[in-house]
Each structure stands twice: as C-alpha cells, then as structure tokens.
Design an enzyme around this catalytic site. Sequence first.
Site, PDB file in Angstrom:
ATOM      1  N   HIS A 109     -20.399 -22.588 -14.936  1.00 48.98           N
ATOM      2  CA  HIS A 109     -20.790 -23.613 -15.904  1.00 48.98           C
ATOM      3  C   HIS A 109     -22.306 -23.702 -15.880  1.00 48.98           C
ATOM      4  O   HIS A 109     -22.918 -23.655 -14.813  1.00 48.98           O
ATOM      5  CB  HIS A 109     -20.182 -24.977 -15.526  1.00 48.98           C
ATOM      6  CG  HIS A 109     -20.672 -26.087 -16.410  1.00 48.98           C
ATOM      7  ND1 HIS A 109     -20.073 -26.391 -17.606  1.00 48.98           N
ATOM      8  CD2 HIS A 109     -21.735 -26.934 -16.289  1.00 48.98           C
ATOM      9  CE1 HIS A 109     -20.727 -27.377 -18.184  1.00 48.98           C
ATOM     10  NE2 HIS A 109     -21.732 -27.731 -17.409  1.00 48.98           N
ATOM     11  N   ASP A 188     -10.989 -36.491 -21.272  1.00 43.99           N
ATOM     12  CA  ASP A 188     -12.430 -36.246 -21.381  1.00 43.99           C
ATOM     13  C   ASP A 188     -12.886 -36.352 -22.829  1.00 43.99           C
ATOM     14  O   ASP A 188     -13.983 -36.850 -23.102  1.00 43.99           O
ATOM     15  CB  ASP A 188     -12.794 -34.871 -20.819  1.00 43.99           C
ATOM     16  CG  ASP A 188     -14.298 -34.604 -20.937  1.00 43.99           C
ATOM     17  OD1 ASP A 188     -15.068 -35.395 -20.352  1.00 43.99           O
ATOM     18  OD2 ASP A 188     -14.695 -33.653 -21.627  1.00 43.99           O
ATOM     19  N   ARG A 195     -18.643 -42.351 -24.541  1.00 50.64           N
ATOM     20  CA  ARG A 195     -19.940 -42.279 -23.825  1.00 50.64           C
ATOM     21  C   ARG A 195     -21.073 -42.030 -24.804  1.00 50.64           C
ATOM     22  O   ARG A 195     -22.152 -42.600 -24.709  1.00 50.64           O
ATOM     23  CB  ARG A 195     -19.912 -41.146 -22.792  1.00 50.64           C
ATOM     24  CG  ARG A 195     -19.159 -41.498 -21.522  1.00 50.64           C
ATOM     25  CD  ARG A 195     -18.918 -40.248 -20.692  1.00 50.64           C
ATOM     26  NE  ARG A 195     -20.142 -39.626 -20.218  1.00 50.64           N
ATOM     27  CZ  ARG A 195     -20.229 -38.358 -19.828  1.00 50.64           C
ATOM     28  NH1 ARG A 195     -19.161 -37.578 -19.844  1.00 50.64           N
ATOM     29  NH2 ARG A 195     -21.365 -37.867 -19.402  1.00 50.64           N
ATOM     30  N   SER A 210     -16.422 -35.257 -15.922  1.00 51.48           N
ATOM     31  CA  SER A 210     -16.218 -34.544 -17.188  1.00 51.48           C
ATOM     32  C   SER A 210     -16.244 -33.024 -16.964  1.00 51.48           C
ATOM     33  O   SER A 210     -15.337 -32.296 -17.383  1.00 51.48           O
ATOM     34  CB  SER A 210     -17.319 -34.972 -18.164  1.00 51.48           C
ATOM     35  OG  SER A 210     -17.338 -34.146 -19.290  1.00 51.48           O
ATOM     36  N   LYS A 214     -12.566 -30.369 -16.327  1.00 52.84           N
ATOM     37  CA  LYS A 214     -12.233 -29.247 -17.227  1.00 52.84           C
ATOM     38  C   LYS A 214     -12.143 -27.938 -16.447  1.00 52.84           C
ATOM     39  O   LYS A 214     -11.267 -27.114 -16.706  1.00 52.84           O
ATOM     40  CB  LYS A 214     -13.268 -29.162 -18.354  1.00 52.84           C
ATOM     41  CG  LYS A 214     -13.066 -30.275 -19.385  1.00 52.84           C
ATOM     42  CD  LYS A 214     -14.106 -30.256 -20.473  1.00 52.84           C
ATOM     43  CE  LYS A 214     -15.418 -30.790 -19.979  1.00 52.84           C
ATOM     44  NZ  LYS A 214     -16.382 -31.181 -20.985  1.00 52.84           N
TER      45      LYS A 214
HETATM   46  N1  IUR Z   1     -20.969 -31.233 -20.361  1.00 52.46           N
HETATM   47  C1  IUR Z   1     -19.771 -31.788 -20.126  1.00 52.46           C
HETATM   48  O1  IUR Z   1     -18.751 -31.098 -20.180  1.00 52.46           O
HETATM   49  N2  IUR Z   1     -19.684 -33.097 -19.846  1.00 52.46           N
HETATM   50  C2  IUR Z   1     -20.763 -33.901 -19.783  1.00 52.46           C
HETATM   51  O2  IUR Z   1     -20.643 -35.078 -19.524  1.00 52.46           O
HETATM   52  C3  IUR Z   1     -22.022 -33.301 -20.029  1.00 52.46           C
HETATM   53  C4  IUR Z   1     -22.110 -31.971 -20.320  1.00 52.46           C
HETATM   54  I1  IUR Z   1     -23.735 -34.447 -19.977  1.00 52.46           I
END
Ligand code: IUR
Length: 477
Positions: A109, A188, A195, A210, A214
Amino acid sequence: MQSNLLPQGSLRFETNTKEMCTSQPHTNVPEMIRKKRDKEDLSAEEIRYFVQGVTKQTIQDSQIGAMLMAIRLQGMTKEETVNLTKEMKVSGVVLQWPKEWSGLVVDKHSTGGVGDKVSLILAPVLAACGCKVPMISGRGLGHTGGTLDKLESIPGFNIQKSPEEMKDILSKVGCCIVGQTADLVPADKKLYAIRDVTSTVDSLPLIAASIISKKGAESLNALILDVKFGEGALFKEMSGARELAQYLVDVGNHLGVRTAAVLSRMDSPIGRCVGNSLEVIESIDCLKGKGLKELETLVTCLGSHLLHMCGKAESLKAGEKAIQDVLKNGSALDKFQAMLVAQGVTTDLANDLCEGKGGLRRAEKQEELKAQAGGIVQAIHSLPIAEVLHELGAGRSQPDQSINWTVGIELLKTVGDKINEGDPWIRVHFENPSLDEGQKSRLQKSLVIGEKVQEGPLIAEIIQTQSQREKGRNCPP
Ligand code: IUR
C-alpha cells in the site's frame, strides 16, 4: 453479515459469524458517543455493535459523524483501533485462498505520490518470484490518476474482477490488479464518506483502520507500506510519516498480517514520467531492467522486504538479488504481459506493448520547455507538475469524472543531471485544453538548478515492530 453481500454460488468467503452470537451491548449509541467524547475507552463489544450498525445502516449518519469526531478529537487506544479494524475487515466478504498459497499472499500500500507507478512493476516482479499478489487498488482523485487509471489507459484492460476470477488469474499468472468491489469492507465505504464531509479524515486510528481493514480482507500473509513524506506527499515532514507508518505497522501485525513500512522521500516525481499512459510505458521499461535507478531502487526495496517477510528470501540481500534476476531475465515482464491478457487486453496488443512497438494512444500535441540556466538539477518540485497536469485533464476532481489518459509529462532531465541553459528538460503531452503561458511558467519554476544535489536518500527509514527488528524477520505478535 447480510446474506446479500455474498456473491451467489460462492463458497470462498468467510462471513462475519460473530454477528450471530453477538448480543446488544449494555449501552446504546448516544452513550457510546458520550464515552468517547469524555475520553473513555470503548469495549470490543461496543465497537462491534457500532461497526455492524454502520454496515447495516441502523445507526444514523448524524451519530456516525459524532462518533467519528469524538474519535478524531480524543483518539483511540491501540487496542480500540485493532478492534475497530477487525470489525471493519469482517463487515463484508473476506477473500479466501487455497491452502497451498499459505505464506505466499502479499501486497503493498502506498500513501500516494506524483508519478507513483510502483504497483504496476512490483506486482509482476513478485509474481515472477513465486508470490501471489491480489492487488486491490483505487482510481485517483485530485492531481493525477491512480493505479487503476494507469492500467485503464491500456485498451481492453478490465479492473472489475470477481473474487472467483481473481483466484483464477492468481493461479495462472500470480498477480492481478483490480478495483474494490462493493462487498469488500462496506463499513469503510460508509465511514470514509462521512469522514470526508466531517473533517475527520486526518485521524491516525481512522486512517489505520481504513487501510488495514481492506488489506486484512485480502487475507494477506505479508504487507509492505510505502509511506511518503516531502513536498509532494501527504506529510511534508518525516516525523508525521513515521508516526503513521509505526501505527499502521502495529495494527497490521496485530491483525496477523506481517507488516513493515518504508519511509520514502517524495520531493520530486517518481521516475521519468507522470501521466497515465506514459507511466505504463515507463513501467514496461523498468520491467525490462531499463528503468530509472531511483524507481528500480524503490521497487527493489519494497519487494525485497516482502520476499523476506513471507519467507521466499532468506535475507533482504537474497530478496534484492531475486528481484534483479526477474527484471533481467524477462520473467517479470512476462508476468505483466500475462496479467494484461488475463484482464482483457488482446494478446497482440499486450505483445506490442511489451516489445516496445507502441499500442497506446499518444496525445495530439507535445511541447518541450528549455532550461533557463545551467548547472546541476537539484530538485523538480512535483506539486506544480501535478497541478498543471490536473488542469490539462490527467486527474479528476469528482469520482465519476472522465480523464484524458494521454496527458502527461516526460522529464528529459532528472535530479542529479547536469544541464545547460537552453537544454530541453521537460516534454508536456496535452490535447484540449492547450498548455498556456501561465502553466509553462509554473512548470519552469518547478525546476531548481544549482551547483550540487541537496536531496537526501530516497529511502529514509524502515519501520518494523520491535520483534521484527529483534528477529530480523516479521512475526505477528
Ligand atoms: N486511504 C485509505 O484507504 N483510507 C484512508 O483513510 C486514507 C487513505 I487518508
């Protein structure tokens, strides 16, 4: 979990069976919001109740917003964040892989950077090293495209694959890069949307929950995070990036995914090209071992940590060697080509692209700008470049906006190069709107010429858990 979240006829998913044995906590939503508001800790049961209410839409948006603001202001303990992440992970389908792949399923990521095409290179590199890479990526919002936009600049490339299809591609090729489906971590989606409109995006526990929920739903064995800092990154200072990285590493490892992070500098664009189709071409060059050194260094660093964490390489050095080998012997490029075909690109086009015979549409116009002084390229500020490309149509401001994949820039000089006054240093690819004088002047200002290079090293630090550092290998606690 709601049964309508399960794809029909599929046996490959874990449902959140906990829900069936969960009773309502001895509290209610306003009381839970009050607790967090007053800096009290939420129990695992309360967090489960909250996340399930978000997913099933039994909690009002106003209550979700209030809870998010309370979390943003009062924070969460590590234990609360881990519980939140676990509950979010199981709010939808959790991908399941064959037992034979145990230990081999990996992903990365990135917090995002200008010209960041690392995923396009890293996924096939890791597949060529024997890993399984179920990469779930996103479209870009803001400056330039995301990984999916880059791939969608290849005619025919299909980012929508069901978990069944992903598994099929992973068994045949070893890697796929796909979009997120509606049934993966639905909590999410809801929380992120709220958010976004309540100024609660910038909360460490919420960001960690978040991102890691995932990745957790991909059922990974190992995860590497590329957390960027610098002018073109979310964090301008390394300290902020380090804090996020350490938090993400801790939460990831608590979820049972071996997780480490690389802190990488993001002042100048990554590589030579920025812009969707140009970045695909640059990625192919890198897969042939002809990439810019810095880009190859980043791919090698992220990949070698993953190979080491998942046990495919005995040491980081061995991981680095394995990556150099697959870049040199063509097997990483073969994996990329096979992934394109598996995801809908014709064999002829995939061949042409990988053999450097073209295949992607080129922008109608190109213009080169010339250096206004001579010396050494000290920096190329990525932010003005990203902003101009956005204005020229390479990025989107709204999620459903279309973009022009051909728009982009090629850097003819990069940091550390010698440059003479009048040398062309950047080639801008554009169509409609045209490049105007104001944009040219902003691009010219992004080039910093001096007497010597001042930028620090690309890879600033590696973040691991205490036990990873001690054992020299990641282990979930
Ligand atoms: N990417 C994500 O997947 N979640 C987040 O809260 C953010 C970036 I900032």
